[in-house]
Scaffold this motif. Structure first.
Motif, PDB file in Angstrom:
ATOM      1  N   LEU A 150     -13.903   4.770  -2.183  1.00  0.00           N
ATOM      2  CA  LEU A 150     -14.492   4.279  -0.932  1.00  0.00           C
ATOM      3  C   LEU A 150     -13.703   3.082  -0.276  1.00  0.00           C
ATOM      4  N   GLY A 151     -13.442   2.095  -1.012  1.00  0.00           N
ATOM      5  CA  GLY A 151     -12.652   0.674  -0.480  1.00  0.00           C
ATOM      6  C   GLY A 151     -11.373   1.223   0.380  1.00  0.00           C
ATOM      7  N   ILE A 202      -9.934   3.844   7.642  1.00  0.00           N
ATOM      8  CA  ILE A 202     -10.407   3.584   8.860  1.00  0.00           C
ATOM      9  C   ILE A 202     -10.279   2.264   9.809  1.00  0.00           C
ATOM     10  N   ARG A 203     -10.078   1.055   8.968  1.00  0.00           N
ATOM     11  CA  ARG A 203      -9.700  -0.014   9.895  1.00  0.00           C
ATOM     12  C   ARG A 203      -8.268  -0.074  10.164  1.00  0.00           C
ATOM     13  N   ASN A 204      -7.489   0.652   9.628  1.00  0.00           N
ATOM     14  CA  ASN A 204      -5.995   0.841   9.691  1.00  0.00           C
ATOM     15  C   ASN A 204      -5.458  -0.601   9.577  1.00  0.00           C
ATOM     16  N   VAL A 248       0.848   0.577   2.684  1.00  0.00           N
ATOM     17  CA  VAL A 248       0.569  -0.664   1.835  1.00  0.00           C
ATOM     18  C   VAL A 248      -0.915  -0.261   0.981  1.00  0.00           C
ATOM     19  N   ILE A 249      -1.680   0.258   1.758  1.00  0.00           N
ATOM     20  CA  ILE A 249      -3.049   0.593   0.910  1.00  0.00           C
ATOM     21  C   ILE A 249      -2.660   1.513  -0.368  1.00  0.00           C
ATOM     22  N   PHE A 282      -6.865   6.489  12.209  1.00  0.00           N
ATOM     23  CA  PHE A 282      -7.629   7.473  11.340  1.00  0.00           C
ATOM     24  C   PHE A 282      -8.724   7.957  11.866  1.00  0.00           C
ATOM     25  N   SER A 283      -9.243   7.166  12.813  1.00  0.00           N
ATOM     26  CA  SER A 283     -10.591   8.026  13.617  1.00  0.00           C
ATOM     27  C   SER A 283     -10.200   8.947  14.334  1.00  0.00           C
ATOM     28  N   ASP A 284      -8.944   9.135  14.738  1.00  0.00           N
ATOM     29  CA  ASP A 284      -8.680  10.259  15.678  1.00  0.00           C
ATOM     30  C   ASP A 284      -9.004  11.743  14.938  1.00  0.00           C
ATOM     31  N   PHE A 285      -8.246  11.769  13.806  1.00  0.00           N
ATOM     32  CA  PHE A 285      -8.510  12.995  12.811  1.00  0.00           C
ATOM     33  C   PHE A 285      -9.849  13.069  12.746  1.00  0.00           C
ATOM     34  N   LEU A 286     -10.890  12.200  12.406  1.00  0.00           N
ATOM     35  CA  LEU A 286     -12.345  12.148  12.347  1.00  0.00           C
ATOM     36  C   LEU A 286     -12.708  12.959  13.763  1.00  0.00           C
TER      37      LEU A 286
END
Length: 608
Positions: free
Chosen positions: A13-14, A20-22, A28-29, A580-584
């Protein structure tokens, strides 16, 4: 729910929140995940870093190198030329042709490989047609995913579910069992992308660096289109057989030959003009006039040429071989006071002066007796190789700017047949199954190197390391969820909720479960987990297993919802400048559409 599973879900989840925040960067994530899982005790350090030796990761790296070979030999750009030519300035036609081409090629080889190869093609076409890369990269990735729904060998999940059928005593799927459903999905996919492209933004390539001017921009800046002409040599032309230096076309007629199109063995070759170039019968001269208003009818008859139609600038048409560059005269230059004729640029540097700007304004014409002044900038034309030599000539002039097409220079154009051979061997090995896909790709890379289509330096630079790190970092989640019982818990819960519903509802449930699990682990692993569940469900209901395992295979390829749900999406994330939100926003509605198509068509093709 045990403690370890709680930790894994919290980390998952983290990670998704950070995606999503990019912030920070996705690679790095991924590294943070690799560090966090061993520190919490869920996985050992060996298990957490196993992705670095994962065959899929190595396959993607090898395919980046194969793609670089196709770029360096010009094959990728020729394919881009064909797409751009067929599209005829229509973005809708381009998207349609792109998706059809990628889906067709991806049906017989790795979709990840196809997308990796096509990324430079799409970037090239994007620049030439002035279409933001963000409007093309997602159609590219979606077509790559849809290609997995077209044939048995298109993607590993198809082979996984087919082998599960055989293991349970049923006949396997045939090569084209997937095709009827996949074609319908492809048809709707093209229509969907044509509709939603308006929401894909206009962010270009997603890079922060300022964009260079294009060849078209430079040509317009120096008013070249007014003076460009295309002339065919007549059979009785007095120019035939004599070097350009002897003809004095520029001083006598105001005609400067920039390049020659020459027919050889059923194809046109371009020869950049130098003083020693000798025109031959049938040649087409690409010329620059001293002035757009110059009277040429008499001159054309005298030198034996026939004017031809020039639809677009020949600088754009031949941008892979014919280049433009701006040069400036520095304070210590010895050139001010000399005429353009006295510069002897063609004889000294194998380049032609085709434009002059003074006080920020381009001169309408370019007379050979025009004297240069301090602060003037010149536009020169010639081969990219000769333009590159201007870097070391800094006393009398400095290289001011190069157009963006410099990125499309083809350093190994003569090796194109060998690159095609290497690609053909790789595809043949992949289709035949004689060796694994990874071995086939590595053999292709070795052949590219042996034929000198690539160099070691270019191979290392071709690999997009952030994309590989992202994939490597997400792979440990699959093992962590399996070890802690997370997969069994999710699947068991879904079946208990919808187990008593009708067959189509169960098919929809299997599709949703597979697609959701596929958000967090590879589609191959998802198919391995869900295929037995699908078979058991069919047997419990006394129905044919084929529609149930087919729905799992289709859902495993429907990884449209996030950039990390498939390597195909990850590859286009940076070139398309996506978040990330573009794919959603784009992927979730299309996944629902594929769900509806699958639930309707699968029972029709494979009766329950």
């Amino acid at each position: 729910m045990n403690t370890e599973l709680t930790i894994v879900l919290a980390l998952l989840l983290g990670s998704m929140v950070l995606f999503i925040r990019n912030r920070p960067r996705m690679d790095v994530i991924a590294l943070m995940v690799i560090v966090a899982l061993p520190l919490t005790g869920v996985l050992s350090i060996q298990e957490a870093v196993a992705g670095f030796s994962n065959p899929s990761v190595l396959l993607i790296a090898a395919l980046f190198v194969i793609g670089d070979g196709l770029v360096r030999t010009g094959i990728a750009y020729k394919l881009g030329d064909w797409l751009a030519q067929q599209a005829d300035s229509s973005e809708a036609r381009l998207i349609t042709l792109l998706m059809l081409t990628v889906a067709a090629m991806g049906s017989v080889m790795s979709s990840t490989g196809i997308v990796a190869i096509f990324i430079p093609v799409v970037m090239s076409v994007s620049v030439r047609m002035g279409i933001p890369a963000s409007r093309l990269m997602m159609p590219l990735s979606f077509a790559g995913l849809i290609s997995g729904m077209l044939t048995l060998v298109a993607t590993p999940p198809n082979l996984v579910v087919s082998s599960e059928l055989v293991r349970n005593g049923f006949e396997s799927f045939s090569f084209f069992s997937f095709t009827p459903i996949g074609l319908v999905v492809l048809f709707f996919g093209i229509g969907y992308m044509l509709f939603v492209r308006r929401w894909l933004g206009s962010s270009g390539t997603g890079k922060d660096e300022p964009e260079r001017q294009t060849m078209h921009d430079l040509a317009e800046l120096y008013r070249l289109p007014e003076r460009e002409r295309r002339l065919r040599l007549n059979a009785d032309s007095p120019l035939i057989g004599r070097p350009l230096n002897e003809l004095e076309l520029r001083s006598e007629y105001g005609i400067n030959v920039i390049a020659i199109e020459r027919q050889r063995r059923f194809r046109n070759l371009l020869q950049v003009a130098t003083g020693n170039t000798v025109p031959q019968p049938g040649d087409i001269l690409l010329v620059d006039l001293a002035s757009p208003a110059i009277a040429l009818l008499g001159a054309y008859q005298e030198i034996g040429v026939t004017p031809l139609e020039l639809e677009t600038s020949y600088y754009s048409t031949h941008s892979h071989q014919l280049g433009l560059a701006e040069v400036a005269l520095p304070p210590e230059s010895r050139l001010p006071g000399k005429t353009i004729q006295e510069l002897a640029f063609r004889s000294r540097h194998r380049l032609n002066v085709v434009g002059l700007r003074r006080n920020g304004e381009a001169l309408a014409g370019l007379l050979v007796d025009e004297k240069l002044k301090a602060g003037d900038t010149l536009l020169v034309a010639g081969s990219w190789k000769d333009i590159d030599r201007l870097h070391i000539l800094t006393r009398d002039f400095v290289l001011l700017s190069l157009p963006t097409e410099i990125k499309e220079v083809v350093p190994a154009a003569r090796k194109a047949p060998y690159a095609l051979l290497s690609l053909g061997v790789m595809v043949a090995l992949m289709v035949s199954g004689v060796v694994s896909n990874l071995m086939a790709a590595l053999i292709g890379c070795l052949l590219m190197g042996a034929f000198k289509c690539i160099t070691m330096d270019s191979a290392y630079k071709a690999i997009h390391w952030p994309s590989l790190l992202l994939i490597i970092g997400m792979l440990p989640f699959a093992l962590a969820l399996q070890k802690t019982g997370g997969i069994d818990l999710a699947v068991g819960g879904l079946m208990s909720l919808f187990g008593d519903a009708g067959p189509r509802a169960l098919l929809a449930t299997l599709f949703i479960a597979t697609a959701v699990i596929g958000l967090f682990i590879s589609n191959t692993a998802t198919a391995v987990l869900m295929a037995p569940v699908a078979l058991a469900t069919a047997q419990a209901l006394g129905m044919s297993p084929y529609p149930f395992v087919m729905i799992v295979a289709l859902a495993a390829s429907a990884a449209f919802m996030t950039p990390v749900s498939s390597p195909v999406n990850t590859l286009v994330l940076d070139p398309g400048g996506y978040r990330f939100s573009d794919f959603l926003k784009i992927g979730v509605p299309f996944t629902i559409l594929v769900l509806l198509i699958s639930v309707i068509l699968v029972p029709m093709v494979f009766p329950l």
